[in-house]
Design a protein around this motif. Structure first.
Motif, PDB file in Angstrom:
ATOM      1  N   PRO A 199       0.834  -1.212   0.000  1.00 24.33           N
ATOM      2  CA  PRO A 199       0.000   0.000   0.000  1.00 24.33           C
ATOM      3  C   PRO A 199       0.867   1.259   0.000  1.00 24.33           C
ATOM      4  CG  PRO A 199      -0.748  -1.565   1.676  1.00 24.33           C
ATOM      5  CD  PRO A 199       0.558  -2.080   1.171  1.00 24.33           C
ATOM      6  N   GLU A 200       0.322   2.313  -0.554  1.00 19.16           N
ATOM      7  CA  GLU A 200       1.080   3.560  -0.705  1.00 19.16           C
ATOM      8  C   GLU A 200       1.701   4.041   0.604  1.00 19.16           C
ATOM      9  OE1 GLU A 200       0.352   8.168  -2.278  1.00 19.16           O
ATOM     10  OE2 GLU A 200      -1.270   6.689  -2.386  1.00 19.16           O
ATOM     11  N   GLU A 201       0.952   3.890   1.691  1.00 19.90           N
ATOM     12  CA  GLU A 201       1.441   4.411   2.967  1.00 19.90           C
ATOM     13  C   GLU A 201       2.621   3.598   3.528  1.00 19.90           C
ATOM     14  OE1 GLU A 201      -2.143   1.741   3.884  1.00 19.90           O
ATOM     15  OE2 GLU A 201      -1.606   3.275   2.395  1.00 19.90           O
ATOM     16  N   ARG A 202       2.894   2.436   2.918  1.00 18.53           N
ATOM     17  CA  ARG A 202       3.997   1.602   3.411  1.00 18.53           C
ATOM     18  C   ARG A 202       5.207   1.622   2.478  1.00 18.53           C
ATOM     19  NH1 ARG A 202       2.997  -4.120   5.609  1.00 18.53           N
ATOM     20  NH2 ARG A 202       4.753  -3.431   6.887  1.00 18.53           N
ATOM     21  N   VAL A 203       5.121   2.355   1.375  1.00 13.22           N
ATOM     22  CA  VAL A 203       6.208   2.339   0.384  1.00 13.22           C
ATOM     23  C   VAL A 203       7.525   2.794   0.989  1.00 13.22           C
ATOM     24  CG1 VAL A 203       7.072   3.455  -1.709  1.00 13.22           C
ATOM     25  CG2 VAL A 203       4.754   2.519  -1.672  1.00 13.22           C
ATOM     26  N   THR A 204       7.532   3.913   1.681  1.00  6.13           N
ATOM     27  CA  THR A 204       8.780   4.443   2.237  1.00  6.13           C
ATOM     28  C   THR A 204       9.415   3.463   3.210  1.00  6.13           C
ATOM     29  OG1 THR A 204       8.008   6.723   1.978  1.00  6.13           O
ATOM     30  CG2 THR A 204       9.801   6.343   3.534  1.00  6.13           C
ATOM     31  N   GLU A 205       8.596   2.901   4.089  1.00  6.48           N
ATOM     32  CA  GLU A 205       9.088   1.918   5.067  1.00  6.48           C
ATOM     33  C   GLU A 205       9.684   0.701   4.369  1.00  6.48           C
ATOM     34  OE1 GLU A 205       7.106  -1.539   7.859  1.00  6.48           O
ATOM     35  OE2 GLU A 205       5.846   0.085   7.087  1.00  6.48           O
ATOM     36  N   MET A 206       8.984   0.181   3.367  1.00 10.45           N
ATOM     37  CA  MET A 206       9.420  -1.046   2.702  1.00 10.45           C
ATOM     38  C   MET A 206      10.623  -0.814   1.783  1.00 10.45           C
ATOM     39  SD  MET A 206       7.887  -3.516   3.952  1.00 10.45           S
ATOM     40  CE  MET A 206       6.411  -4.087   4.779  1.00 10.45           C
ATOM     41  N   VAL A 207      10.712   0.366   1.211  1.00  5.90           N
ATOM     42  CA  VAL A 207      11.900   0.703   0.433  1.00  5.90           C
ATOM     43  C   VAL A 207      13.134   0.665   1.325  1.00  5.90           C
ATOM     44  CG1 VAL A 207      13.093   2.654  -0.668  1.00  5.90           C
ATOM     45  CG2 VAL A 207      10.832   1.969  -1.475  1.00  5.90           C
ATOM     46  N   ALA A 208      13.005   1.197   2.522  1.00 11.05           N
ATOM     47  CA  ALA A 208      14.128   1.182   3.463  1.00 11.05           C
ATOM     48  C   ALA A 208      14.512  -0.255   3.833  1.00 11.05           C
ATOM     49  CB  ALA A 208      13.777   1.974   4.718  1.00 11.05           C
ATOM     50  N   ARG A 209      13.504  -1.124   4.021  1.00  9.58           N
ATOM     51  CA  ARG A 209      13.801  -2.517   4.363  1.00  9.58           C
ATOM     52  C   ARG A 209      14.491  -3.229   3.205  1.00  9.58           C
ATOM     53  NH1 ARG A 209       8.562  -4.980   7.521  1.00  9.58           N
ATOM     54  NH2 ARG A 209       9.929  -6.808   7.638  1.00  9.58           N
ATOM     55  N   TYR A 210      14.022  -2.974   1.999  1.00  9.77           N
ATOM     56  CA  TYR A 210      14.652  -3.578   0.818  1.00  9.77           C
ATOM     57  C   TYR A 210      16.104  -3.102   0.680  1.00  9.77           C
ATOM     58  CZ  TYR A 210      15.717  -4.336  -4.135  1.00  9.77           C
ATOM     59  OH  TYR A 210      16.323  -4.693  -5.320  1.00  9.77           O
ATOM     60  N   ARG A 211      16.306  -1.802   0.836  1.00 13.25           N
ATOM     61  CA  ARG A 211      17.662  -1.262   0.662  1.00 13.25           C
ATOM     62  C   ARG A 211      18.623  -1.784   1.723  1.00 13.25           C
ATOM     63  NH1 ARG A 211      15.928   4.783  -1.371  1.00 13.25           N
ATOM     64  NH2 ARG A 211      15.973   4.256  -3.594  1.00 13.25           N
ATOM     65  N   ALA A 212      18.115  -2.073   2.912  1.00  9.98           N
ATOM     66  CA  ALA A 212      18.968  -2.632   3.957  1.00  9.98           C
ATOM     67  C   ALA A 212      19.473  -4.022   3.569  1.00  9.98           C
ATOM     68  CB  ALA A 212      18.206  -2.696   5.281  1.00  9.98           C
ATOM     69  N   LEU A 213      18.675  -4.761   2.811  1.00 10.02           N
ATOM     70  CA  LEU A 213      19.055  -6.103   2.371  1.00 10.02           C
ATOM     71  C   LEU A 213      19.927  -6.079   1.117  1.00 10.02           C
ATOM     72  CD1 LEU A 213      15.549  -7.782   2.777  1.00 10.02           C
ATOM     73  CD2 LEU A 213      17.561  -8.277   4.189  1.00 10.02           C
ATOM     74  N   TYR A 214      19.828  -5.029   0.346  1.00 13.77           N
ATOM     75  CA  TYR A 214      20.402  -4.984  -1.003  1.00 13.77           C
ATOM     76  C   TYR A 214      21.897  -5.323  -1.072  1.00 13.77           C
ATOM     77  CZ  TYR A 214      20.889  -3.344  -5.831  1.00 13.77           C
ATOM     78  OH  TYR A 214      21.139  -3.268  -7.183  1.00 13.77           O
ATOM     79  N   PRO A 215      22.750  -4.713  -0.257  1.00 13.60           N
ATOM     80  CA  PRO A 215      24.182  -4.997  -0.414  1.00 13.60           C
ATOM     81  C   PRO A 215      24.543  -6.472  -0.247  1.00 13.60           C
ATOM     82  CG  PRO A 215      23.875  -3.017   0.887  1.00 13.60           C
ATOM     83  CD  PRO A 215      22.512  -3.657   0.745  1.00 13.60           C
ATOM     84  N   ALA A 216      23.860  -7.154   0.663  1.00 18.66           N
ATOM     85  CA  ALA A 216      24.191  -8.552   0.932  1.00 18.66           C
ATOM     86  C   ALA A 216      23.758  -9.489  -0.190  1.00 18.66           C
ATOM     87  CB  ALA A 216      23.553  -8.993   2.246  1.00 18.66           C
ATOM     88  N   TYR A 217      22.740  -9.095  -0.953  1.00 18.85           N
ATOM     89  CA  TYR A 217      22.175 -10.006  -1.960  1.00 18.85           C
ATOM     90  C   TYR A 217      22.411  -9.577  -3.412  1.00 18.85           C
ATOM     91  CZ  TYR A 217      19.723 -12.279   1.879  1.00 18.85           C
ATOM     92  OH  TYR A 217      19.432 -12.966   3.043  1.00 18.85           O
ATOM     93  N   ALA A 218      22.535  -8.278  -3.664  1.00 21.59           N
ATOM     94  CA  ALA A 218      22.464  -7.801  -5.050  1.00 21.59           C
ATOM     95  C   ALA A 218      23.809  -7.528  -5.702  1.00 21.59           C
ATOM     96  CB  ALA A 218      21.616  -6.527  -5.110  1.00 21.59           C
ATOM     97  N   ILE A 219      24.850  -7.306  -4.932  1.00 23.52           N
ATOM     98  CA  ILE A 219      26.115  -6.878  -5.529  1.00 23.52           C
ATOM     99  C   ILE A 219      26.874  -8.043  -6.166  1.00 23.52           C
ATOM    100  CG2 ILE A 219      28.288  -5.681  -5.133  1.00 23.52           C
ATOM    101  CD1 ILE A 219      25.724  -3.956  -4.753  1.00 23.52           C
ATOM    102  N   GLU A 220      27.091  -9.085  -5.411  1.00 23.64           N
ATOM    103  CA  GLU A 220      27.922 -10.209  -5.878  1.00 23.64           C
ATOM    104  C   GLU A 220      27.413 -10.857  -7.166  1.00 23.64           C
ATOM    105  OE1 GLU A 220      31.086 -12.752  -5.983  1.00 23.64           O
ATOM    106  OE2 GLU A 220      30.825 -11.175  -4.484  1.00 23.64           O
ATOM    107  N   PRO A 221      26.098 -11.106  -7.336  1.00 20.06           N
ATOM    108  CA  PRO A 221      25.645 -11.813  -8.543  1.00 20.06           C
ATOM    109  C   PRO A 221      25.648 -10.973  -9.825  1.00 20.06           C
ATOM    110  CG  PRO A 221      24.060 -12.047  -6.739  1.00 20.06           C
ATOM    111  CD  PRO A 221      24.986 -10.932  -6.385  1.00 20.06           C
ATOM    112  N   SER A 222      25.777  -9.652  -9.702  1.00 22.20           N
ATOM    113  CA  SER A 222      25.647  -8.787 -10.873  1.00 22.20           C
ATOM    114  C   SER A 222      26.951  -8.750 -11.665  1.00 22.20           C
ATOM    115  CB  SER A 222      25.245  -7.380 -10.437  1.00 22.20           C
ATOM    116  OG  SER A 222      23.982  -7.418  -9.774  1.00 22.20           O
ATOM    117  N   ALA A 223      26.830  -8.551 -12.976  1.00 21.08           N
ATOM    118  CA  ALA A 223      27.978  -8.627 -13.877  1.00 21.08           C
ATOM    119  C   ALA A 223      27.959  -7.454 -14.849  1.00 21.08           C
ATOM    120  CB  ALA A 223      27.939  -9.944 -14.659  1.00 21.08           C
ATOM    121  N   PRO A 224      29.120  -7.106 -15.410  1.00 19.65           N
ATOM    122  CA  PRO A 224      29.127  -6.037 -16.408  1.00 19.65           C
ATOM    123  C   PRO A 224      28.382  -6.456 -17.668  1.00 19.65           C
ATOM    124  CG  PRO A 224      31.314  -7.001 -16.207  1.00 19.65           C
ATOM    125  CD  PRO A 224      30.462  -7.640 -15.156  1.00 19.65           C
ATOM    126  N   MET A 225      27.710  -5.520 -18.294  1.00 23.96           N
ATOM    127  CA  MET A 225      27.086  -5.786 -19.588  1.00 23.96           C
ATOM    128  C   MET A 225      28.179  -5.915 -20.642  1.00 23.96           C
ATOM    129  SD  MET A 225      23.796  -5.905 -19.079  1.00 23.96           S
ATOM    130  CE  MET A 225      22.992  -5.643 -20.664  1.00 23.96           C
TER     131      MET A 225
END
Length: 208
Positions: free
Chosen positions: A64-90
């Motif tokens: 819901p719209e009222e939870r977007v800011t909260e959930m974006v923060a939760r996603y970003r807190a997880l991002y470094p641990a999960y998103a950096i290593e698997p990504s590759a240069p185009m």
């Protein structure tokens, strides 16, 4: 009078996701982790099929719209641990940066992704632009492109085409993201390349 000796160096801007870096595997992993941690059902495959707009836009599909800011923060807190290593240069990304440098130019990355995460991706892959500006999308990218004097902006999304146009920069689109070549051309791209492996030859012709 401006001479070749005093003329400022050419500056080329690049988008990040699906232009310089294939972040799909990492972003998918981050969304799967976010869904498991938060209990929010998310179709991670659908998410990575439409990368480009800001995270807040995507999050609004799932909470819901009222939870977007909260959930974006939760996603970003997880991002470094999960998103950096698997990504590759185009394909061609490193060579595109090198081609600009070899011509005495500067490179900047202007992305809708938040700046710290963009910098983590680039550092992990050893890609070193002269500047990184995050948190800007579509026409908003013109702010950074103008500030850095970018004459060219390279991206994979129609939003990148609009950003280049708003900055008065040449729009070079690569068909490596969610937008088809025809869609990019219709949006106003000045040049459409299959991917960055064709950038060097285009760039050398542009400079000639």
């Amino acid at each position: 009078m401006t001479t070749s000796a005093t003329r400022p160096p050419l500056t080329v801007g690049f988008d990040l996701d699906l232009t310089l870096i294939d972040t799909r595997p990492g972003i998918r992993a981050a969304w799967v982790a976010f869904s498991a941690e938060s209990g929010v059902p998310v179709d991670a495959d659908l998410v990575v099929s439409r990368l480009g707009p800001p995270l807040e836009h995507e999050m609004a599909y799932w909470v819901p719209e009222e939870r977007v800011t909260e959930m974006v923060a939760r996603y970003r807190a997880l991002y470094p641990a999960y998103a950096i290593e698997p990504s590759a240069p185009m394909p061609g990304a490193r060579d595109a940066i090198r081609a600009v440098r070899e011509a005495g130019g500067r490179t900047i990355v202007v992305t809708a992704k938040n700046g710290p995460h963009a910098e983590l991706h680039l550092a992990h892959l050893g890609i070193e632009p002269d500047a990184v500006v995050g948190g800007l999308w579509a026409e908003g990218k013109a702010e950074a492109l103008r500030a850095h004097g970018a004459q060219v902006y390279v991206g994979d999304h129609v939003g990148d085409v609009r950003g280049a146009a708003s900055a008065g920069a040449l729009s070079v689109a690569v068909a490596t993201g969610p937008c088809a070549p025809e869609e990019l051309k219709e949006a106003g791209a000045d040049v459409v390349l299959p991917d960055l492996t064709d950038f060097r030859s285009w760039w050398e012709g542009y400079l000639a």
